[in-house]
Design a protein around this motif. Structure first.
Motif, PDB file in Angstrom:
ATOM      1  N   UNK A 147     -34.220 -21.598  -7.387  1.00  0.00           N
ATOM      2  CA  UNK A 147     -35.599 -21.332  -7.806  1.00  0.00           C
ATOM      3  C   UNK A 147     -36.399 -22.610  -7.640  1.00  0.00           C
ATOM      4  N   UNK A 148     -37.320 -22.599  -6.700  1.00  0.00           N
ATOM      5  CA  UNK A 148     -38.027 -23.838  -6.368  1.00  0.00           C
ATOM      6  C   UNK A 148     -39.499 -23.820  -6.760  1.00  0.00           C
ATOM      7  N   UNK A 149     -39.947 -22.726  -7.407  1.00  0.00           N
ATOM      8  CA  UNK A 149     -41.336 -22.741  -7.832  1.00  0.00           C
ATOM      9  C   UNK A 149     -41.880 -21.383  -8.202  1.00  0.00           C
ATOM     10  N   UNK A 150     -43.209 -21.333  -8.291  1.00  0.00           N
ATOM     11  CA  UNK A 150     -43.916 -20.113  -8.688  1.00  0.00           C
ATOM     12  C   UNK A 150     -44.939 -19.729  -7.625  1.00  0.00           C
ATOM     13  N   UNK A 151     -45.206 -18.426  -7.573  1.00  0.00           N
ATOM     14  CA  UNK A 151     -46.232 -17.908  -6.673  1.00  0.00           C
ATOM     15  C   UNK A 151     -47.162 -17.016  -7.480  1.00  0.00           C
ATOM     16  N   UNK A 152     -48.445 -17.054  -7.168  1.00  0.00           N
ATOM     17  CA  UNK A 152     -49.377 -16.171  -7.862  1.00  0.00           C
ATOM     18  C   UNK A 152     -50.573 -15.842  -6.981  1.00  0.00           C
ATOM     19  N   UNK A 153     -51.189 -14.714  -7.295  1.00  0.00           N
ATOM     20  CA  UNK A 153     -52.424 -14.305  -6.629  1.00  0.00           C
ATOM     21  C   UNK A 153     -53.498 -14.107  -7.671  1.00  0.00           C
ATOM     22  N   UNK A 154     -54.647 -14.725  -7.450  1.00  0.00           N
ATOM     23  CA  UNK A 154     -55.753 -14.579  -8.397  1.00  0.00           C
ATOM     24  C   UNK A 154     -56.451 -13.244  -8.182  1.00  0.00           C
ATOM     25  N   UNK A 155     -57.282 -12.874  -9.139  1.00  0.00           N
ATOM     26  CA  UNK A 155     -58.066 -11.641  -9.023  1.00  0.00           C
ATOM     27  C   UNK A 155     -58.939 -11.682  -7.776  1.00  0.00           C
ATOM     28  N   UNK A 156     -59.161 -10.510  -7.224  1.00  0.00           N
ATOM     29  CA  UNK A 156     -60.032 -10.388  -6.070  1.00  0.00           C
ATOM     30  C   UNK A 156     -61.471 -10.236  -6.574  1.00  0.00           C
TER      31      UNK A 156
END
Ligand SMILES: *Cc1c(COP(=O)(O)O)cnc(C)c1O
Length: 219
Positions: A147-156
């Motif tokens: 596990x090398x990190x985090x991913x996220x998507x902000x609101x459109x």
């Protein structure tokens, strides 16, 4: 050379610690080749079958990032070569990635997807879940994943305050996890930001941005 020009313009504007993933989903092999010939090797794809086809046809030193929603029954197709899986959103999926990585005698790097957007449709863990997962014994026993990190998507949304507050949320979780130290956890990548919001993402701590349309044109 439009693709190469757009790519290089964006690249030259980035801080040194930020990695650019060129998101080539739905785009032809020739578009990936143009970016590759311009010296780029990190590409992102959302669909397993498309990724497998492109991997087969394109140079083998490309780093293929899987950035879409991954179904457990499809992990086996990408496990032999995938460089980084961005959107891991369940322990079950992580276990399957571990199993397939083992079969291929590999250790596969993964990012946990955190849900920060207002939209219901975006996949991912909430803050408590992600911290709980990283503390669990389950993780420590998965020897073929890292596990090398985090991913996220902000609101459109056009609301930059909203987007910024979401990026800040995921950065705060990232900072909390930074000190977690199971042997297969080494949180160093924060994958946030797309064509429309990558500058805000970088300002708020992103180290990896995923850009499609600003490089390859609209889909
Ligand atoms: C398609 C996609 C991108 C790239 O989006 P653009 O707006 O074209 O830059 C980035 N991340 C994910 C997860 C995507 O699905």
């Amino acid at each position: 050379m439009l693709i190469a020009e757009r790519l290089n313009t964006i690249k030259s504007s980035l801080p040194k610690h930020v990695t650019l993933i060129a998101v080539s989903k739905t785009k032809p092999i020739s578009s990936v080749e143009e970016a590759y010939k311009a010296g780029h090797i990190d590409f992102g794809e959302n669909y397993v079958q498309e990724l497998v086809e492109k991997h087969t046809q394109l140079p083998k030193d490309i780093h293929w990032h899987f950035i879409g929603h991954l179904q457990s029954n499809k992990v086996k197709y990408i496990a032999p070569f995938v460089y980084l899986i961005h959107g891991v959103d369940s322990l079950g999926l992580l276990k399957e990635i571990n199993k397939q990585a083992k079969k291929n005698n590999r250790i596969i790097s993964c990012l946990l997807q955190v849900h920060i957007a207002q939209e219901e449709t975006k996949f991912g863990f909430n803050a408590e879940e992600v911290i709980e997962l990283c503390d669990s014994k389950d993780i420590a026993s998965l020897e073929n994943i890292k596990l090398v990190g985090l991913m996220a998507m902000a609101s459109n949304t056009e609301d930059t305050n909203q987007i910024e507050s979401e990026f800040k949320q995921v950065k705060a979780i990232f900072d909390t996890l930074f000190s977690h130290s199971a042997s297969n956890i080494n949180m160093r990548i924060l994958s946030c930001g797309m064509s429309g919001d990558y500058e805000l993402a970088i300002k708020n701590g992103s180290t990896m941005i995923r850009i499609g349309s600003s490089i390859f044109g609209v889909r």
